[in-house]
Write a protein that holds these residues in place. Structure first.
Motif, PDB file in Angstrom:
ATOM      1  N   LEU A 190       0.835  -1.210   0.000  1.00 24.30           N
ATOM      2  CA  LEU A 190       0.000   0.000   0.000  1.00 24.30           C
ATOM      3  C   LEU A 190       0.865   1.255   0.000  1.00 24.30           C
ATOM      4  N   ILE A 191       1.952   1.222   0.746  1.00 25.37           N
ATOM      5  CA  ILE A 191       2.866   2.368   0.795  1.00 25.37           C
ATOM      6  C   ILE A 191       3.524   2.574  -0.563  1.00 25.37           C
ATOM      7  N   PHE A 192       4.003   1.497  -1.180  1.00 22.80           N
ATOM      8  CA  PHE A 192       4.623   1.609  -2.503  1.00 22.80           C
ATOM      9  C   PHE A 192       3.615   2.158  -3.513  1.00 22.80           C
ATOM     10  N   GLY A 193       2.387   1.677  -3.444  1.00 24.65           N
ATOM     11  CA  GLY A 193       1.335   2.162  -4.347  1.00 24.65           C
ATOM     12  C   GLY A 193       1.009   3.623  -4.114  1.00 24.65           C
ATOM     13  N   TYR A 194       0.983   4.025  -2.852  1.00 23.03           N
ATOM     14  CA  TYR A 194       0.739   5.435  -2.525  1.00 23.03           C
ATOM     15  C   TYR A 194       1.841   6.314  -3.120  1.00 23.03           C
ATOM     16  N   VAL A 195       3.090   5.884  -2.970  1.00 22.02           N
ATOM     17  CA  VAL A 195       4.225   6.644  -3.517  1.00 22.02           C
ATOM     18  C   VAL A 195       4.109   6.724  -5.031  1.00 22.02           C
ATOM     19  N   ARG A 196       3.681   5.639  -5.655  1.00 21.25           N
ATOM     20  CA  ARG A 196       3.514   5.621  -7.111  1.00 21.25           C
ATOM     21  C   ARG A 196       2.482   6.661  -7.555  1.00 21.25           C
ATOM     22  N   VAL A 197       1.350   6.719  -6.852  1.00 21.69           N
ATOM     23  CA  VAL A 197       0.305   7.684  -7.194  1.00 21.69           C
ATOM     24  C   VAL A 197       0.756   9.101  -6.856  1.00 21.69           C
ATOM     25  N   ARG A 198       1.367   9.262  -5.717  1.00 19.26           N
ATOM     26  CA  ARG A 198       1.796  10.593  -5.246  1.00 19.26           C
ATOM     27  C   ARG A 198       2.770  11.259  -6.206  1.00 19.26           C
ATOM     28  N   HIS A 199       3.673  10.464  -6.780  1.00 22.82           N
ATOM     29  CA  HIS A 199       4.700  11.020  -7.661  1.00 22.82           C
ATOM     30  C   HIS A 199       4.389  10.818  -9.144  1.00 22.82           C
ATOM     31  N   SER A 200       3.256  10.194  -9.450  1.00 23.78           N
ATOM     32  CA  SER A 200       2.843   9.931 -10.836  1.00 23.78           C
ATOM     33  C   SER A 200       3.939   9.243 -11.644  1.00 23.78           C
ATOM     34  N   CYS A 201       4.697   8.410 -10.970  1.00 24.65           N
ATOM     35  CA  CYS A 201       5.822   7.729 -11.602  1.00 24.65           C
ATOM     36  C   CYS A 201       6.129   6.464 -10.803  1.00 24.65           C
ATOM     37  N   ILE A 202       6.519   5.426 -11.498  1.00 26.45           N
ATOM     38  CA  ILE A 202       6.776   4.150 -10.822  1.00 26.45           C
ATOM     39  C   ILE A 202       8.164   4.097 -10.185  1.00 26.45           C
ATOM     40  N   TYR A 203       9.107   4.897 -10.670  1.00 27.42           N
ATOM     41  CA  TYR A 203      10.498   4.778 -10.216  1.00 27.42           C
ATOM     42  C   TYR A 203      10.708   5.069  -8.723  1.00 27.42           C
ATOM     43  N   PRO A 204      10.069   6.071  -8.140  1.00 26.64           N
ATOM     44  CA  PRO A 204      10.236   6.239  -6.685  1.00 26.64           C
ATOM     45  C   PRO A 204       9.721   5.032  -5.888  1.00 26.64           C
ATOM     46  N   ALA A 205       8.628   4.437  -6.346  1.00 26.74           N
ATOM     47  CA  ALA A 205       8.084   3.256  -5.657  1.00 26.74           C
ATOM     48  C   ALA A 205       9.012   2.056  -5.819  1.00 26.74           C
ATOM     49  N   VAL A 206       9.599   1.896  -6.993  1.00 23.96           N
ATOM     50  CA  VAL A 206      10.545   0.795  -7.222  1.00 23.96           C
ATOM     51  C   VAL A 206      11.780   0.981  -6.345  1.00 23.96           C
ATOM     52  N   THR A 207      12.268   2.212  -6.260  1.00 27.58           N
ATOM     53  CA  THR A 207      13.429   2.498  -5.412  1.00 27.58           C
ATOM     54  C   THR A 207      13.118   2.200  -3.948  1.00 27.58           C
ATOM     55  N   LEU A 208      11.954   2.633  -3.490  1.00 29.08           N
ATOM     56  CA  LEU A 208      11.545   2.369  -2.117  1.00 29.08           C
ATOM     57  C   LEU A 208      11.426   0.865  -1.869  1.00 29.08           C
ATOM     58  N   HIS A 209      10.899   0.122  -2.824  1.00 28.85           N
ATOM     59  CA  HIS A 209      10.778  -1.324  -2.703  1.00 28.85           C
ATOM     60  C   HIS A 209      12.154  -1.976  -2.600  1.00 28.85           C
ATOM     61  N   MET A 210      13.100  -1.515  -3.408  1.00 26.75           N
ATOM     62  CA  MET A 210      14.460  -2.055  -3.338  1.00 26.75           C
ATOM     63  C   MET A 210      15.098  -1.765  -1.980  1.00 26.75           C
ATOM     64  N   LEU A 211      14.903  -0.563  -1.453  1.00 28.06           N
ATOM     65  CA  LEU A 211      15.452  -0.216  -0.140  1.00 28.06           C
ATOM     66  C   LEU A 211      14.809  -1.053   0.957  1.00 28.06           C
ATOM     67  N   PHE A 212      13.507  -1.269   0.842  1.00 27.54           N
ATOM     68  CA  PHE A 212      12.790  -2.096   1.809  1.00 27.54           C
ATOM     69  C   PHE A 212      13.342  -3.518   1.791  1.00 27.54           C
ATOM     70  N   ASN A 213      13.499  -4.083   0.590  1.00 24.07           N
ATOM     71  CA  ASN A 213      14.032  -5.442   0.474  1.00 24.07           C
ATOM     72  C   ASN A 213      15.457  -5.527   0.995  1.00 24.07           C
ATOM     73  N   ALA A 214      16.273  -4.526   0.707  1.00 21.52           N
ATOM     74  CA  ALA A 214      17.662  -4.511   1.192  1.00 21.52           C
ATOM     75  C   ALA A 214      17.686  -4.450   2.721  1.00 21.52           C
ATOM     76  N   GLY A 215      16.851  -3.602   3.304  1.00 26.40           N
ATOM     77  CA  GLY A 215      16.774  -3.511   4.762  1.00 26.40           C
ATOM     78  C   GLY A 215      16.317  -4.808   5.389  1.00 26.40           C
TER      79      GLY A 215
END
Length: 83
Positions: A50-75
């Motif tokens: 839900l957070i990744f999806g919110y970021v995607r809508v908020r920024h009208s772009c998938i790349y910030p959500a993908v970056t956040l997902h990668m950081l989440f997975n790395a953490g």
């Protein structure tokens, strides 16, 4: 998928910034995770999705959500290695 669903009248409905398209994609995301993980672990990805999806809508772009997902997975990976 979320980008397509949000263009529909049904998918664009939202509550506190979370669209129905986001919820539907998060349910699909959890379902896909159930293929390779126990159901409880798979269910645990719902809120981050839900957070990744919110970021995607908020920024009208998938790349910030993908970056956040990668950081989440790395953490998560770093935390699991230190156990």
């Amino acid at each position: 998928l979320q980008g397509l669903l949000i263009q529909t009248r049904f998918g664009s409905k939202q509550y506190r910034g979370i669209t129905l398209a986001n919820v539907m994609c998060s349910v699909i995301f959890v379902t896909v995770h159930m293929v390779h993980q126990p159901w409880l672990w798979a269910l645990a990805v719902f809120v981050p999705s839900l957070i990744f999806g919110y970021v995607r809508v908020r920024h009208s772009c998938i790349y910030p959500a993908v970056t956040l997902h990668m950081l989440f997975n790395a953490g998560f990976l770093i935390a699991s290695l230190s156990l």
